[in-house]
Design a protein around this motif. Structure first.
Motif, short mmCIF file in Angstrom:
data_model
loop_
_atom_site.label_atom_id
_atom_site.label_comp_id
_atom_site.label_asym_id
_atom_site.label_seq_id
_atom_site.Cartn_x
_atom_site.Cartn_y
_atom_site.Cartn_z
N TYR A 1 0.83 -1.20 0.00
CA TYR A 1 0.00 0.00 0.00
C TYR A 1 0.87 1.25 0.00
CZ TYR A 1 -3.38 -3.44 1.65
OH TYR A 1 -4.17 -4.54 1.77
N GLY B 1 -2.55 4.36 2.70
CA GLY B 1 -3.20 3.06 2.79
C GLY B 1 -2.87 2.34 4.09
N SER C 1 -10.70 -0.05 5.05
CA SER C 1 -10.19 -0.79 3.89
C SER C 1 -9.42 0.14 2.96
CB SER C 1 -11.33 -1.43 3.11
OG SER C 1 -11.99 -2.37 3.91
N ARG D 1 -7.17 0.16 -0.93
CA ARG D 1 -6.83 -0.57 -2.16
C ARG D 1 -5.32 -0.67 -2.27
NH1 ARG D 1 -6.23 0.43 -7.94
NH2 ARG D 1 -7.30 -1.22 -9.07
N THR E 1 -1.53 -1.06 -3.92
CA THR E 1 -0.90 -0.53 -5.13
C THR E 1 -0.18 -1.62 -5.91
OG1 THR E 1 1.07 0.04 -3.87
CG2 THR E 1 -0.56 1.77 -4.17
N LEU F 1 -5.81 -6.18 -8.17
CA LEU F 1 -5.81 -5.25 -7.04
C LEU F 1 -7.21 -5.14 -6.43
CD1 LEU F 1 -3.50 -2.41 -8.34
CD2 LEU F 1 -2.89 -4.32 -6.89
N ASP F 2 -8.24 -5.11 -7.28
CA ASP F 2 -9.62 -5.05 -6.78
C ASP F 2 -9.98 -6.32 -6.03
OD1 ASP F 2 -10.02 -2.50 -7.75
OD2 ASP F 2 -10.98 -3.18 -9.61
N HIS G 1 -8.05 -7.99 -4.11
CA HIS G 1 -7.41 -7.92 -2.79
C HIS G 1 -7.81 -6.67 -2.01
CE1 HIS G 1 -4.92 -11.43 -3.36
NE2 HIS G 1 -4.77 -11.04 -4.62
N TYR G 2 -8.83 -5.97 -2.46
CA TYR G 2 -9.29 -4.73 -1.81
C TYR G 2 -10.08 -5.04 -0.58
CZ TYR G 2 -11.51 -0.14 -1.36
OH TYR G 2 -11.94 1.07 -0.91
#
Length: 81
Positions: free
Chosen positions: A38, A42, A51, A53, A55, A77-78, A80-81
């Motif tokens: 992150y 983040g 939460s 997102r 990088t 990435l989405d 693991h968001y």
């Protein structure tokens, strides 16, 4: 004298071969962990329970402790968001 691209010593990353660690485990193997990275904001959000997102996602084998793949693909990435 320049060498041709086919004689380069490194592996061509455009090939459809699955990426594996030295043990032979791929990204979907149960011994491989996906580690999210992150930005500073983040990590602060995560510290407060919000939460964030990632990088980048790194794939590390738990047997040989090798990071053998990284991705910045928005779909991954989405996930693991």
């Amino acid at each position: 004298m320049p060498t041709s691209p086919s004689s380069m010593p490194y592996r061509d990353r455009t090939t459809p071969e699955p990426v594996q660690c030295p043990c032979g485990h791929g990204r979907d193997h149960y011994m491989v962990s996906a580690e999210a990275e992150y930005r500073v904001l983040g990590y602060i959000q995560l510290a407060f329970g919000i939460s964030a997102r990632p990088t980048k996602v790194k794939y590390r084998c738990r047997r040989c402790d090798t990071v053998f793949a990284t991705t910045k693909d928005p779909a991954v990435l989405d996930k693991h968001y």
